[in-house]
Scaffold this motif. Structure first.
Motif, PDB file in Angstrom:
ATOM      1  N   VAL A 124      -6.800 -11.791  -7.764  1.00 15.25           N
ATOM      2  CA  VAL A 124      -5.926 -10.998  -6.893  1.00 15.25           C
ATOM      3  C   VAL A 124      -4.678 -10.661  -7.696  1.00 15.25           C
ATOM      4  N   ASN A 149      -5.681  -4.969  -7.418  1.00 12.78           N
ATOM      5  CA  ASN A 149      -5.504  -4.714  -6.000  1.00 12.78           C
ATOM      6  C   ASN A 149      -4.835  -3.358  -5.806  1.00 12.78           C
ATOM      7  N   TRP A 173      -1.947  -7.199  -9.181  1.00 12.89           N
ATOM      8  CA  TRP A 173      -1.491  -5.807  -9.171  1.00 12.89           C
ATOM      9  C   TRP A 173      -1.170  -5.412 -10.599  1.00 12.89           C
TER      10      TRP A 173
END
Length: 591
Positions: free
Chosen positions: A153, A43, A155
């Motif tokens: 999803v 992301n 990071w």
């Protein structure tokens, strides 16, 4: 009866090795890149998670408390400390755990405890660990964390504070570049696909036959056309999570070139993948798809892309100048992770040269052998078996002086019909094993009921071969056993058929086929009840009853009224059962 779940399962099986591995945090493969192998890109929006430490300086052997927290819960994480001047380098130092239930130490670069990860996918909002500075630490250390909110999803390499060795000057922050595995641009398809031009400008595979995805919300559609050295594909279908198609050299799953259109969080990811046996598709890391586009409307997932006929940069992609079978599959997905489909994939009836002339292909969602299995079992128990038991139960008083091949007529008809039932059941029983080659582990109770029916069906002729004489004092034992086993086999067979028409390899249209089968059961019970009432004298001959049976009005004059009545009910019974059976056979032929 022991129907086996067919192969040809494109994109169906879950990859327990990969998924369970990430759920339990054993992610040593990601030590260097800190990148999850979740077939997705990190992301790029602002992260809701932060890394903090309780000190700005350290000395060798110091213990530094590191905290990962966020405003939103997360399922997985990976924390490391690296040289602040080389964030792509190796993990340094080692960690001590604060909460062993939710965190664990990993061995990266041969250093035990040089990274920390989750122990399960239970949602959490904060993680605390203790980092111990090594004796040979660099002048500046920065903490990094990869955080997974959900499967796709996440990071990558969130940067925490930089701490320095003694009085060293803090190092300038280093940028971390995330490389995308898909360089082609993605666009939104402005309007639905259309089957116009199928067979002329493009090759199409449609389900149902002749449907148009632009107007039919239940249409599954795959089309492709060739332009120079490039082939353009269009895929559409109603699905909760994904639609996909595959190129296969045979009609079995494994070693297939797969293309996925997965709906996740308001967008569709279009990916090329490869299957090896019954495993989760392995998504390609090479960028072979061009002109990618997608559209989602009213539960219909649509995607398009182009690819070269030859892809030497990705040897797992098939060359499109060869002929292949085409599969279309669909199912649910969660956070971009596809789940096993609940319906048999559509498989083209024959293999097709991809760059050949445009044609309209036909396909089926059920293997031919499994269609034979279903047809044989329906004929065996909806026609032969049910009629045979009716003859034995209600026609013994008829034709007492007449014989057929030396035996009473009712007995010969009963024996022939039940022998046919056993024969059809035996052949139908073997067919799934010929097709699948082994026992099906995902067919539920259906194969167990089928095996029970097969055993009971074989018991009947064996008992009949050793039955006592009619005047034997033990004859009643045979009569009750024969009656009980026969009725049990018939009841279990019908129950097995109810389950069988819902199997993936023979999934008949719902709910009308279930309604037809239910009507058959009610029809059989009602007519047997009529014969039972007649047998006990509740239904009797009245004035003018000689003309009430037009079905048999021209029968021989020596046939009495009771026989005419029973034969009329039998004729109605056979006609009705034939209609029910033919309806289900037609449904089998159309899937």
């Amino acid at each position: 009866m022991c129907t086996l779940q067919t192969a040809l399962v494109i994109l169906a099986a879950l990859c327990f090795t990969v998924i369970n591995g990430y759920k339990n945090g054993k992610v040593q493969k990601a030590c260097e890149s800190m990148m999850p192998e979740h077939h997705s890109q990190p992301n790029t929006t602002a992260s809701p998670y932060t890394l903090t430490v309780n000190a700005s300086k350290f000395s060798p052997g110091d213990n530094i408390r590191v905290t990962l927290s966020g405003s939103e819960p997360f399922e997985g994480f990976l924390i490391q400390a690296r040289d602040a001047t080389n964030l792509d380098g190796l993990a340094i130092g080692s960690f001590t755990l604060v909460n062993l239930k939710i965190s664990q130490r990993l061995t990266c670069n041969g250093i035990e405890g040089s990274a920390v990860s989750h122990t399960s996918d239970v949602k959490k909002r904060e993680i605390e660990v203790i980092w111990k500075a090594p004796s040979n630490s660099p002048l500046a250390v920065q903490f990094l964390a990869t955080v997974l909110a959900h499967y796709k999803v996440f990071w990558l390499k969130l940067r925490g504070p930089v701490i320095t060795h003694g009085d060293a000057t803090p190092a300038p922050p280093q940028s971390t570049t995330v490389m995308s595995t898909h360089s082609s641009s993605t666009s939104i398809i402005p309007q639905p696909f259309s089957s116009d031009g199928c067979g002329r400008q493009k090759t199409c595979l449609l389900d149902p036959v002749g449907c148009n995805p632009s107007v039919d919300t239940n249409c599954f559609y795959l089309a492709y056309s060739t332009s120079g050295q490039t082939v353009s594909f269009e895929l559409s279908g109603p699905a909760q999570g994904y639609v996909s198609f595959a190129l296969s050299s045979d009609k079995w799953m494994g070693d297939d070139d797969v293309y996925l259109c997965v709906y996740d969080g308001g967008r569709v990811s279009v990916e090329a993948a490869y299957t090896t046996g019954r495993t989760y598709p392995k998504v390609s890391s090479q960028s072979v798809l061009m002109d990618v586009g997608w559209r989602v409307s009213d539960g219909i997932i649509q995607c398009k892309f182009s690819r070269s006929i030859y892809t030497p940069q990705d040897p797992e992609r098939f060359s499109l100048n060869n002929s292949y079978y085409l599969f279309i599959a669909h199912g649910s997905a969660e956070y971009g992770m596809i789940h096993r489909h609940t319906r048999q994939p559509l498989i083209s009836s024959h293999h097709q040269v991809i760059i050949g002339p445009p044609v309209i292909l036909t396909g089926s969602r059920s293997p031919l052998l499994m269609k034979y299995h279903g047809a044989l079992m329906l004929i065996a128990w909806m026609l032969a078996g049910s009629t045979g038991t009716l003859m034995a139960g209600y026609f013994k008083p008829d034709w007492p002086e007449q014989t057929l091949f030396g035996q009473k007529i009712w007995f010969q008809v009963h024996r022939m019909l039940m022998s046919l039932t056993v024969l059809l059941t035996s052949v139908g029983f073997i067919v799934p094993f010929i097709y699948r080659g082994k026992w099906s582990t995902r067919a539920g109770a259906h194969p167990y009921l089928g095996c029970t029916v097969m055993i009971l069906a074989f018991c009947q002729p064996l008992m009949a071969a050793f039955r006592p004489a009619p005047d034997s004092p033990r004859r009643w034992i045979f009569n009750w056993l024969h009656w009980g086993v026969g009725n049990a086999a018939e009841i279990i067979a019908v129950g097995s058929i109810f389950l069988g028409i819902k199997q993936q390899s023979l999934l008949l249209p719902y709910p009308w086929t279930t309604g037809i089968l239910s009507a058959f059961v009610v029809w059989t019970i009602v007519l047997k009840l009529v014969l039972q009432l007649h047998k006990h004298g509740v239904i009797r001959k009245g004035s003018g009853d000689e003309d009430r049976f037009p079905v048999l009005s021209d029968f021989a004059k020596n046939v009495n009224w009771d026989t005419k009545f029973r034969l009329s009910v039998l004729a109605i019974f056979v006609l009705g059962n034939s209609a029910f059976c033919i309806s289900l056979l037609a449904a089998i032929g159309n899937i």
